[in-house]
Design a protein around this motif. Structure first.
Motif, mmCIF file in Angstrom:
data_model
loop_
_atom_site.group_PDB
_atom_site.id
_atom_site.type_symbol
_atom_site.label_atom_id
_atom_site.label_comp_id
_atom_site.label_asym_id
_atom_site.label_seq_id
_atom_site.Cartn_x
_atom_site.Cartn_y
_atom_site.Cartn_z
ATOM 1 N N VAL A 175 11.705 -7.219 -0.098
ATOM 2 C CA VAL A 175 12.482 -6.167 0.569
ATOM 3 C C VAL A 175 13.955 -6.567 0.654
ATOM 4 N N GLU A 176 14.216 -7.795 1.093
ATOM 5 C CA GLU A 176 15.607 -8.235 1.230
ATOM 6 C C GLU A 176 16.296 -8.337 -0.128
ATOM 7 N N ASN A 177 15.569 -8.810 -1.136
ATOM 8 C CA ASN A 177 16.124 -8.950 -2.481
ATOM 9 C C ASN A 177 16.533 -7.599 -3.056
ATOM 10 N N VAL A 178 15.664 -6.608 -2.898
ATOM 11 C CA VAL A 178 15.969 -5.273 -3.427
ATOM 12 C C VAL A 178 17.154 -4.661 -2.678
ATOM 13 N N LYS A 179 17.177 -4.803 -1.378
ATOM 14 C CA LYS A 179 18.285 -4.245 -0.596
ATOM 15 C C LYS A 179 19.622 -4.855 -1.006
ATOM 16 N N GLU A 180 19.599 -6.146 -1.327
ATOM 17 C CA GLU A 180 20.836 -6.834 -1.713
ATOM 18 C C GLU A 180 21.310 -6.460 -3.114
ATOM 19 N N ASN A 181 20.345 -6.197 -4.017
ATOM 20 C CA ASN A 181 20.684 -6.020 -5.424
ATOM 21 C C ASN A 181 20.667 -4.577 -5.909
ATOM 22 N N LEU A 182 20.138 -3.688 -5.114
ATOM 23 C CA LEU A 182 20.015 -2.305 -5.550
ATOM 24 C C LEU A 182 20.995 -1.434 -4.782
ATOM 25 N N HIS A 183 21.925 -0.823 -5.497
ATOM 26 C CA HIS A 183 22.947 0.000 -4.850
ATOM 27 C C HIS A 183 22.471 1.453 -4.769
ATOM 28 N N GLN A 184 21.358 1.636 -4.076
ATOM 29 C CA GLN A 184 20.771 2.960 -3.900
ATOM 30 C C GLN A 184 20.332 3.104 -2.449
ATOM 31 N N ASN A 185 20.064 4.343 -2.058
ATOM 32 C CA ASN A 185 19.499 4.568 -0.736
ATOM 33 C C ASN A 185 18.108 3.942 -0.660
ATOM 34 N N VAL A 186 17.886 3.118 0.358
ATOM 35 C CA VAL A 186 16.572 2.529 0.592
ATOM 36 C C VAL A 186 16.050 3.089 1.920
ATOM 37 N N TYR A 187 14.899 3.739 1.865
ATOM 38 C CA TYR A 187 14.348 4.326 3.084
ATOM 39 C C TYR A 187 13.981 3.250 4.096
ATOM 40 N N LYS A 188 14.218 3.551 5.362
ATOM 41 C CA LYS A 188 13.884 2.607 6.426
ATOM 42 C C LYS A 188 12.369 2.437 6.550
ATOM 43 N N THR A 189 11.642 3.531 6.316
ATOM 44 C CA THR A 189 10.186 3.468 6.408
ATOM 45 C C THR A 189 9.619 2.602 5.294
ATOM 46 N N ILE A 190 8.747 1.686 5.656
ATOM 47 C CA ILE A 190 8.055 0.840 4.682
ATOM 48 C C ILE A 190 6.554 1.113 4.823
ATOM 49 N N ILE A 191 5.914 1.418 3.686
ATOM 50 C CA ILE A 191 4.491 1.774 3.709
ATOM 51 C C ILE A 191 3.655 0.490 3.652
ATOM 52 N N PRO A 192 2.795 0.264 4.637
ATOM 53 C CA PRO A 192 2.041 -0.995 4.673
ATOM 54 C C PRO A 192 0.852 -0.988 3.723
ATOM 55 N N ARG A 193 0.384 -2.161 3.374
ATOM 56 C CA ARG A 193 -0.900 -2.276 2.675
ATOM 57 C C ARG A 193 -1.981 -1.966 3.713
ATOM 58 N N ASN A 194 -2.781 -0.925 3.451
ATOM 59 C CA ASN A 194 -3.646 -0.390 4.494
ATOM 60 C C ASN A 194 -4.983 0.066 3.898
ATOM 61 N N VAL A 195 -6.071 -0.416 4.456
ATOM 62 C CA VAL A 195 -7.404 -0.099 3.925
ATOM 63 C C VAL A 195 -7.659 1.399 3.973
ATOM 64 N N ARG A 196 -7.271 2.046 5.056
ATOM 65 C CA ARG A 196 -7.516 3.490 5.199
ATOM 66 C C ARG A 196 -6.775 4.297 4.141
ATOM 67 N N LEU A 197 -5.568 3.862 3.795
ATOM 68 C CA LEU A 197 -4.811 4.529 2.734
ATOM 69 C C LEU A 197 -5.565 4.469 1.410
ATOM 70 N N ALA A 198 -6.183 3.341 1.152
ATOM 71 C CA ALA A 198 -6.925 3.164 -0.095
ATOM 72 C C ALA A 198 -8.214 3.987 -0.104
ATOM 73 N N GLU A 199 -8.808 4.171 1.053
ATOM 74 C CA GLU A 199 -10.077 4.893 1.142
ATOM 75 C C GLU A 199 -9.913 6.407 1.053
ATOM 76 N N ALA A 200 -8.818 6.917 1.592
ATOM 77 C CA ALA A 200 -8.645 8.366 1.760
ATOM 78 C C ALA A 200 -8.842 9.183 0.482
ATOM 79 N N PRO A 201 -8.279 8.771 -0.673
ATOM 80 C CA PRO A 201 -8.429 9.604 -1.870
ATOM 81 C C PRO A 201 -9.881 9.825 -2.299
ATOM 82 N N SER A 202 -10.743 8.838 -2.051
ATOM 83 C CA SER A 202 -12.143 8.989 -2.451
ATOM 84 C C SER A 202 -12.837 10.077 -1.638
ATOM 85 N N HIS A 203 -12.235 10.468 -0.523
ATOM 86 C CA HIS A 203 -12.768 11.547 0.311
ATOM 87 C C HIS A 203 -12.034 12.863 0.061
#
Length: 256
Positions: free
Chosen positions: A197-225
């Protein structure tokens, strides 16, 4: 008139489809009318929003190749306020079939222009390649949202994507902008995720959203339903994150 956002990264497995499904659903939760266009032949966004790929009347393939009217390709999803132009495996052959077609880069744009004023947001889920399908998405879009996985090679290929976006802007769509970068699959337990995250913010001259999507078991499960995360597990960390991202997207739109 609706804001058209293409969700693109030529790397696979970075969260494009997950973001397309859940951002759209969370925008609808905030009473926005959303059209999702699935231009990935895998059709995962289609099934992730509750559509059965074996029971589709018309798809984005029919729209782009068979000259089917866009109104006939729009299907309701499992989410109130979200409509879908679905995809299936037929789209895999579209690249070859588009060869020789006049103004093939603008086929999708010409159709979307007919309906986008009916929606607050149009979200396009791109395939994991810089193909003619992706070019069609970029000529149609106002902005490109780039999901980046929090891993060591996060920046690899990103410069190529930005180069492609700039080429499209110079030659095909002068109004195209980079919406911004959103980090996905973040694991706060690892130093690597934080370093990326810090590396990209330092090297990428673009808008970076404040929201960060976590690695989450429920996120992975949802599409199968066949459900987005805010319907499958409304109180999960993934649902909260995508609600926050939707709010950021809406707030940026208001400022513009």
């Amino acid at each position: 008139m609706g804001r058209v956002i293409a969700i693109s990264n030529q790397k696979g497995g970075v969260g494009k489809t997950t973001t397309s499904i859940n951002l759209s659903a969370c925008l609808a939760e905030k009473e926005k009318k959303v059209l999702v266009i699935d231009i990935d032949p895998q059709g995962n966004t289609t099934s992730g929003l509750g559509l059965n790929k074996d029971e589709l009347d018309a798809t984005v393939y029919d729209l782009m190749i068979n000259y089917t009217e866009i109104w006939d390709c729009i299907s309701p999803s499992v989410v109130e306020g979200v409509s879908v132009i679905p995809s299936d495996r037929d789209l895999a052959g579209a690249e070859i079939e588009l060869v020789g077609i006049k103004e093939r880069e603008y086929i999708l744009k010409k159709e979307v222009d007919k309906v986008k004023d009916k929606y607050d947001f149009v979200i396009i889920d791109c395939p994991p390649s810089l193909s003619m399908l992706t070019i069609n998405a970029m000529t149609t879009a106002d902005t490109v949202l780039v999901p980046i996985q929090c891993e060591y090679y996060a920046l690899e290929g990103l410069s190529e994507l930005i180069h492609t976006i700039n080429l499209v802007k110079d030659r095909l769509n002068e109004n195209l902008e980079i919406e911004g970068v959103v980090f996905t699959m973040y694991d706060g337990r690892t130093c690597l995720s934080m370093e990326v995250v810090e590396n990209v913010k330092e090297n990428l001259h673009q808008n970076v959203y404040k929201t960060i999507i976590p690695r989450n078991v429920r996120l992975a499960e949802a599409p199968s339903h066949g459900l987005p995360i805010n319907m499958y597990e409304p109180k999960s960390a993934g649902a909260v994150s995508y609600r926050n991202l939707a709010k950021e997207v809406i707030d940026r739109y208001k400022k513009k």
